[in-house]
Design a protein around this motif. Structure first.
Motif, PDB file in Angstrom:
ATOM      1  N   TYR A 107       0.827  -1.259  -0.038  1.00 54.68           N
ATOM      2  CA  TYR A 107       0.080  -0.080  -0.145  1.00 54.68           C
ATOM      3  C   TYR A 107       0.859   1.232  -0.161  1.00 54.68           C
ATOM      4  CZ  TYR A 107      -4.778  -2.066   0.796  1.00 54.68           C
ATOM      5  OH  TYR A 107      -5.815  -2.745   0.329  1.00 54.68           O
ATOM      6  N   THR A 152       1.529   4.221  -2.762  1.00 50.33           N
ATOM      7  CA  THR A 152       1.429   5.807  -2.661  1.00 50.33           C
ATOM      8  C   THR A 152       2.578   6.237  -2.936  1.00 50.33           C
ATOM      9  OG1 THR A 152      -0.060   5.315  -0.837  1.00 50.33           O
ATOM     10  CG2 THR A 152       0.675   7.464  -1.067  1.00 50.33           C
ATOM     11  N   GLN A 185       0.588  12.973  -3.823  1.00 47.97           N
ATOM     12  CA  GLN A 185       0.069  11.617  -2.824  1.00 47.97           C
ATOM     13  C   GLN A 185      -1.142  10.835  -3.759  1.00 47.97           C
ATOM     14  OE1 GLN A 185      -0.323  11.968   1.199  1.00 47.97           O
ATOM     15  NE2 GLN A 185      -0.803  10.143   1.459  1.00 47.97           N
ATOM     16  N   MET A 186      -1.836  11.451  -4.358  1.00 53.45           N
ATOM     17  CA  MET A 186      -3.133  10.871  -4.600  1.00 53.45           C
ATOM     18  C   MET A 186      -3.434  10.913  -6.166  1.00 53.45           C
ATOM     19  SD  MET A 186      -4.425  10.398  -1.547  1.00 53.45           S
ATOM     20  CE  MET A 186      -5.618   9.660  -2.572  1.00 53.45           C
ATOM     21  N   TRP A 201     -13.114  25.546  -7.281  1.00 50.69           N
ATOM     22  CA  TRP A 201     -14.337  25.271  -6.920  1.00 50.69           C
ATOM     23  C   TRP A 201     -14.586  25.573  -5.313  1.00 50.69           C
ATOM     24  CZ3 TRP A 201     -14.921  19.407  -4.898  1.00 50.69           C
ATOM     25  CH2 TRP A 201     -16.046  19.344  -4.358  1.00 50.69           C
ATOM     26  N   PHE A 261     -10.201  14.444  -1.342  1.00 50.56           N
ATOM     27  CA  PHE A 261     -11.359  14.338  -0.488  1.00 50.56           C
ATOM     28  C   PHE A 261     -11.885  15.005   0.288  1.00 50.56           C
ATOM     29  CE2 PHE A 261      -8.977   9.753  -1.598  1.00 50.56           C
ATOM     30  CZ  PHE A 261     -10.003   9.334  -2.615  1.00 50.56           C
ATOM     31  N   PRO A 275     -12.345   6.015   0.092  1.00 50.08           N
ATOM     32  CA  PRO A 275     -11.012   6.145   0.307  1.00 50.08           C
ATOM     33  C   PRO A 275     -10.578   5.277   1.478  1.00 50.08           C
ATOM     34  CG  PRO A 275     -11.687   8.271   0.658  1.00 50.08           C
ATOM     35  CD  PRO A 275     -13.024   7.426  -0.014  1.00 50.08           C
ATOM     36  N   SER A 276      -9.424   4.842   1.746  1.00 46.83           N
ATOM     37  CA  SER A 276      -9.149   4.177   3.086  1.00 46.83           C
ATOM     38  C   SER A 276      -8.379   5.299   3.876  1.00 46.83           C
ATOM     39  CB  SER A 276      -8.116   2.874   2.582  1.00 46.83           C
ATOM     40  OG  SER A 276      -7.064   3.481   2.028  1.00 46.83           O
ATOM     41  N   TYR A 301      -5.101   7.157   3.154  1.00 47.07           N
ATOM     42  CA  TYR A 301      -5.289   7.503   1.562  1.00 47.07           C
ATOM     43  C   TYR A 301      -4.255   6.933   0.586  1.00 47.07           C
ATOM     44  CZ  TYR A 301      -7.557  11.191   4.150  1.00 47.07           C
ATOM     45  OH  TYR A 301      -8.380  11.927   5.058  1.00 47.07           O
ATOM     46  N   SER A 302      -4.618   5.435   0.657  1.00 45.02           N
ATOM     47  CA  SER A 302      -3.458   4.739  -0.414  1.00 45.02           C
ATOM     48  C   SER A 302      -4.585   4.713  -1.384  1.00 45.02           C
ATOM     49  CB  SER A 302      -3.518   3.414   0.297  1.00 45.02           C
ATOM     50  OG  SER A 302      -4.930   2.570   0.007  1.00 45.02           O
ATOM     51  N   PRO A 303      -4.068   4.402  -2.505  1.00 44.47           N
ATOM     52  CA  PRO A 303      -4.889   4.246  -3.904  1.00 44.47           C
ATOM     53  C   PRO A 303      -5.826   3.225  -3.939  1.00 44.47           C
ATOM     54  CG  PRO A 303      -2.494   3.949  -4.376  1.00 44.47           C
ATOM     55  CD  PRO A 303      -2.578   3.914  -3.086  1.00 44.47           C
ATOM     56  N   PHE A 304      -6.027   2.469  -2.637  1.00 46.93           N
ATOM     57  CA  PHE A 304      -7.157   1.407  -2.596  1.00 46.93           C
ATOM     58  C   PHE A 304      -8.261   2.009  -2.147  1.00 46.93           C
ATOM     59  CE2 PHE A 304      -2.936  -0.460  -3.348  1.00 46.93           C
ATOM     60  CZ  PHE A 304      -3.125  -1.435  -4.055  1.00 46.93           C
ATOM     61  N   THR A 354     -11.892  -4.536  -0.813  1.00 48.22           N
ATOM     62  CA  THR A 354     -10.911  -3.713  -1.167  1.00 48.22           C
ATOM     63  C   THR A 354     -10.357  -3.674  -2.559  1.00 48.22           C
ATOM     64  OG1 THR A 354      -9.956  -3.792   0.879  1.00 48.22           O
ATOM     65  CG2 THR A 354      -8.497  -2.651  -0.448  1.00 48.22           C
ATOM     66  N   GLU A 393      -8.238   1.694  -7.762  1.00 50.93           N
ATOM     67  CA  GLU A 393      -8.926   2.539  -8.617  1.00 50.93           C
ATOM     68  C   GLU A 393      -8.425   2.438  -9.896  1.00 50.93           C
ATOM     69  OE1 GLU A 393      -8.252   6.643  -7.159  1.00 50.93           O
ATOM     70  OE2 GLU A 393      -9.680   7.297  -8.571  1.00 50.93           O
ATOM     71  N   VAL A 424     -14.388   7.333  -7.378  1.00 57.48           N
ATOM     72  CA  VAL A 424     -13.851   7.091  -6.084  1.00 57.48           C
ATOM     73  C   VAL A 424     -14.046   8.434  -5.261  1.00 57.48           C
ATOM     74  CG1 VAL A 424     -11.992   6.583  -4.518  1.00 57.48           C
ATOM     75  CG2 VAL A 424     -12.645   5.175  -6.365  1.00 57.48           C
ATOM     76  N   GLY A 425     -14.591   8.284  -3.944  1.00 59.56           N
ATOM     77  CA  GLY A 425     -14.358   9.511  -3.046  1.00 59.56           C
ATOM     78  C   GLY A 425     -15.183   9.646  -2.113  1.00 59.56           C
ATOM     79  N   VAL A 426     -15.517  10.653  -1.397  1.00 63.91           N
ATOM     80  CA  VAL A 426     -16.591  10.886  -0.650  1.00 63.91           C
ATOM     81  C   VAL A 426     -17.714  11.381  -1.209  1.00 63.91           C
ATOM     82  CG1 VAL A 426     -17.213  12.314   1.385  1.00 63.91           C
ATOM     83  CG2 VAL A 426     -14.893  11.724   0.980  1.00 63.91           C
ATOM     84  N   THR A 436     -18.992  15.095  -1.940  1.00 64.09           N
ATOM     85  CA  THR A 436     -17.964  15.836  -2.445  1.00 64.09           C
ATOM     86  C   THR A 436     -17.870  15.766  -3.983  1.00 64.09           C
ATOM     87  OG1 THR A 436     -16.520  15.796  -0.599  1.00 64.09           O
ATOM     88  CG2 THR A 436     -15.663  16.422  -2.446  1.00 64.09           C
ATOM     89  N   ARG A 481     -18.979  18.173  -7.211  1.00 63.63           N
ATOM     90  CA  ARG A 481     -17.789  18.425  -8.055  1.00 63.63           C
ATOM     91  C   ARG A 481     -18.233  18.150  -9.402  1.00 63.63           C
ATOM     92  NH1 ARG A 481     -11.926  17.634  -6.968  1.00 63.63           N
ATOM     93  NH2 ARG A 481     -12.433  16.162  -5.215  1.00 63.63           N
TER      94      ARG A 481
END
Lengths: 446, 308
Positions: free
Chosen positions: A146, A150, A160-161, A174, A208, B42-43, B46-49, B58, B61, B93-95, B98, B102
């Protein structure tokens, strides 16, 4: 004794470690370790390893040790003994299985919080040693999956994202749109050369948690500050490469960050409420680049809020009325000594502050911020169960009446949220910015 | 009336009522419809998973996985996707709130359509606040366009509506809600009911008010309706005005039932405490949960002003 199972979770599968180990040979391990010992390790490592007298004073400092029934294998000295000390002693002649275990210990059983270093009579920096192990694991390609993923994002995008350049700018515009609803003249100035400061955040904020950027913008606009955010890569101050031991990438990311600030000719960098990013800019990344101190003066949000509140640039309309407790993030407290400023800010914005014990530079770590939380779901329960002392601390604060816990660090939020949830403590977590935004005096709406 | 509609869906049967309304309206008005599903949270760290909201597994993305989720959505709505208007299906993916906001901003959506409950297995407990997706609340408050919340299957097509209920608290946001209600009634050619409830819930905690005070408040409210709303309607006389007293959400629901309301249009009552923190939820939330018809929440003028 070292071969006995450490606990039932020893069998945790991590594809990064497992798949990487399949490609390893004892020869490669030996070559890499010997190169590292002869090169980067230098006298520092030799001194540390040879000076330790196994007095055990570090043990009681470590939340992993305390939370795992004082199993000596979880004590800082024990972790050193099972990893780097053994590599030095055997001159790199260690097995693949040994390295798998070393990777697990260095990445998931130590948060690099440096609490133990404070109790060591010789000042041995175990965090440095564990990072050195992570660096060897990085060179051998056995970093947990993991956090490695990242780190890949950092390498490819400088954030990072995997946030794309236009996505970043669009997220800021926004939030400006949204905040103008509340403050019609509000700006999130982009690329404003010569501004007093550049505000930098971590990747997850635009991705996020855009609300945090909104809040910061309202605070800065209310205070009437001359600030800017960059519209180019280099905006993200976070750094997972620092925690995987990928020092070359760590240096590149920080270089981009500093150069962005220099290009904008700002007087300083103000960082959001993130601890590990501060460590990267203020301690490790800058030094990897050859700067003893950051080339652009850098302040953490705690320090900046302290300045705004103590000089009256922002005023509090009505203090936050729920009792709060304070979690001291290691990277800005032990790392920079901001604990008294944090208390000044907390008392300025909250009616009642109930201290956790121990606190300030003696505070226990959240068990997340040293990259452990970034090792992801496979390691979650090991991480949470490895910090029962923190749960105990939180519970004690709660029993004295604390309802909200202030944690001015993203990773602390993640770590504490899991601890609170798993142990059913029932406590709110907030950033300083959340509360300041809520209690500050804002201009009358037009 | 609508050119760009955003349908935010969980992809589960909970959203079927909302789906029907969204697809039908987009077809009728030949609008571009975006079907948006936020499939992963998101986990920590904040990993890409991400954790897939439907399977709980799990996932990464990765583009293959996103494509697979998109296909699933296309299967779910295969019948409706045969409609002739342009339809875009998107998974991300996301909250959720939000990402919905968006997307609405990016596409310049004129209308967001969504369901009220997030999880199918929560149906038995839908009347409790804990299970109402706060996604709906957050989207409804912040969106620049009207948000149509469909909690129950809607039997009548939008363009056959015969009674539009506009409930006001006289806030600035309510002006935007009025514009939407008025435009809708005018466009469809149906009756507009302008309603206000004088809040006397303080009675419950023992703060008694004299009957004449209440009656004065009712009279004042009627005057404000005449001034704020009736005066703004040009050659439109198919309306009535009513002011009742009580607990606002209860009165709104009773009124809507009595007038056979097909849709309730309202703003978030701005004088209330933050609805996220209110223990019983906001008036809008209560109305959404309990109303038999769809509820439109309109808080901003951007998409409903006279020249919009």
């Amino acid at each position: 004794m070292l071969d006995e199972p450490r606990n039932t979770q020893e069998q945790i599968y991590d594809s990064g470690i497992a798949k990487g180990a399949e490609r390893l040979t004892p020869e490669k391990i030996q070559r890499v370790i010997q190169e590292m010992l002869a090169g980067e390790a230098g006298a520092r490592l030799k001194t540390y390893v040879e000076t330790c007298v196994h007095c055990g004073l570090c043990s009681e400092a470590c939340h992993f040790y305390l939370s795992n029934d004082k199993d000596p294998r979880f004590s800082p000295a024990g972790k050193v003994k099972q990893t780097i000390a053994e590599m030095v002693r055997r001159k790199g002649v260690v097995s693949v299985d040994f390295m798998k275990k070393a990777s697990e210990i260095a990445s998931t059983e130590c948060n690099l919080c440096k609490r133990c270093a404070m109790y060591c009579p010789f000042g041995i920096d175990v965090a440095f040693l564990m990072l050195f192990v992570r660096r060897i694991c990085h060179k051998l390609g056995i970093t947990p999956q993991y956090i490695q993923d990242t780190a890949h994002s950092h390498s490819a995008t400088y954030n990072q994202m995997w946030v794309k350049d236009d996505e970043w700018i669009d997220s800021l515009q926004w939030q400006e749109d949204e905040a103008r609803e509340e403050m019609p003249n509000l700006r999130i100035p982009l690329e404003k050369e010569g501004a007093d400061f550049m505000y930098s955040v971590i990747g997850p904020e635009p991705k996020f948690r855009a609300q945090l950027i909104y809040q910061a913008a309202v605070i800065f606009n209310t205070a009437g500050l001359n600030w800017t955010m960059p519209a180019t890569p280099g905006w993200d101050n976070s750094d997972m490469c620092m925690y995987t031991g990928d020092n070359d990438m760590m240096a590149r990311i920080k270089k981009a960050h500093f150069e962005t600030a220099m290009r904008l000719r700002v007087k300083k960098i103000v960082m959001g409420e993130c601890g590990h990013a501060f460590r990267s800019i203020y301690d490790m990344g800058n030094r990897a680049l050859g700067w003893r101190m950051p080339p652009v003066p850098t302040v953490h949000a705690i320090e900046f809020f302290y300045e705004l509140l103590s000089t009256g640039k922002i005023t509090v309309l009505r203090k936050y009325d729920k009792p709060v407790t304070i979690h001291d993030p290691c990277n800005v407290i032990r790392g920079r000594g901001l604990h008294e400023m944090l208390r000044y800010v907390a008392h300025a914005i909250c009616e009642e502050v109930i201290e956790m014990h121990p606190n300030r530079e003696h505070n226990f770590c959240c068990s997340a911020g040293g990259g452990v939380i970034n090792c992801g779901p496979p390691w979650k329960m090991k991480r949470v169960n490895g910090n029962k002392v923190k749960a105990q601390q939180l519970f004690e604060a709660k029993s004295k009446g604390a309802v909200t816990c202030i944690a001015p660090c993203h990773n602390c939020h993640g770590g504490l949220e899991d601890i609170i949830h798993v142990n059913e403590i029932g406590m709110d977590l907030k950033f300083l910015g959340d509360i300041i935004y809520q209690v500050m005096e804002k201009p009358e709406q037009a | 009336m609508f050119k760009q509609i955003l349908f935010a869906t969980t992809g589960s049967p909970t959203c079927d009522g909302a789906a029907n309304v969204a697809f039908d309206m987009a077809q009728k008005y030949n609008a571009t419809l975006k079907v948006l599903h936020v499939y992963g949270f998101p986990s920590r760290g904040y990993s890409p998973f991400v954790v897939d909201v439907r399977t709980g597994d799990t996932e990464s993305e990765h583009s293959d996985y996103v494509e697979w989720v998109r296909e699933e959505l296309q299967n779910t709505y295969s019948k409706q996707l045969q409609n002739k208007n342009p339809i875009v299906v998107e998974a991300r993916v996301g909250v959720p709130h939000t990402e919905i906001l968006r997307a609405a901003r990016k596409d310049g959506a004129d209308l967001i359509v969504m369901g009220a409950h997030t999880r199918e297995d929560d149906v038995g407990a839908t009347r409790f606040r804990g299970v109402v997706g706060s996604t709906m609340q957050k989207v409804a408050r912040k969106a620049r366009c009207p948000v149509l919340i469909v909690a129950r299957p809607c039997m009548t097509c939008f363009w056959y509506f015969s009674n539009v209920i506009f409930a006001t608290d006289f806030s600035k946001a309510a002006d935007s809600a009025f514009m939407f209600a008025y435009k809708t009634a005018k466009e469809i050619g149906c009756k507009l009911h302008i309603f206000h409830a004088v809040d006397i819930s303080a009675l419950q905690v023992g703060r008694e008010e004299h009957q004449t005070t209440i009656e004065e408040k009712v009279a004042q409210a009627k005057e404000r309706i005449a001034k704020n709303y009736v005066a703004r309607m040009e050659d439109f006389d198919n309306y009535d005005v009513a002011v009742w007293e009580g607990i606002p959400y209860v009165e709104i629901l009773k009124f809507a039932r009595e007038r056979s309301g097909d849709i309730i249009v309202m703003a978030h009552h701005t004088r209330e405490v933050d609805p996220e923190q209110a223990e019983l939820g906001s008036t809008v939330e209560q109305v959404v949960l309990r109303a038999a018809c769809p509820v439109a929440s309109v808080n901003h003028p951007d998409k409903v002003a006279e020249d919009a």
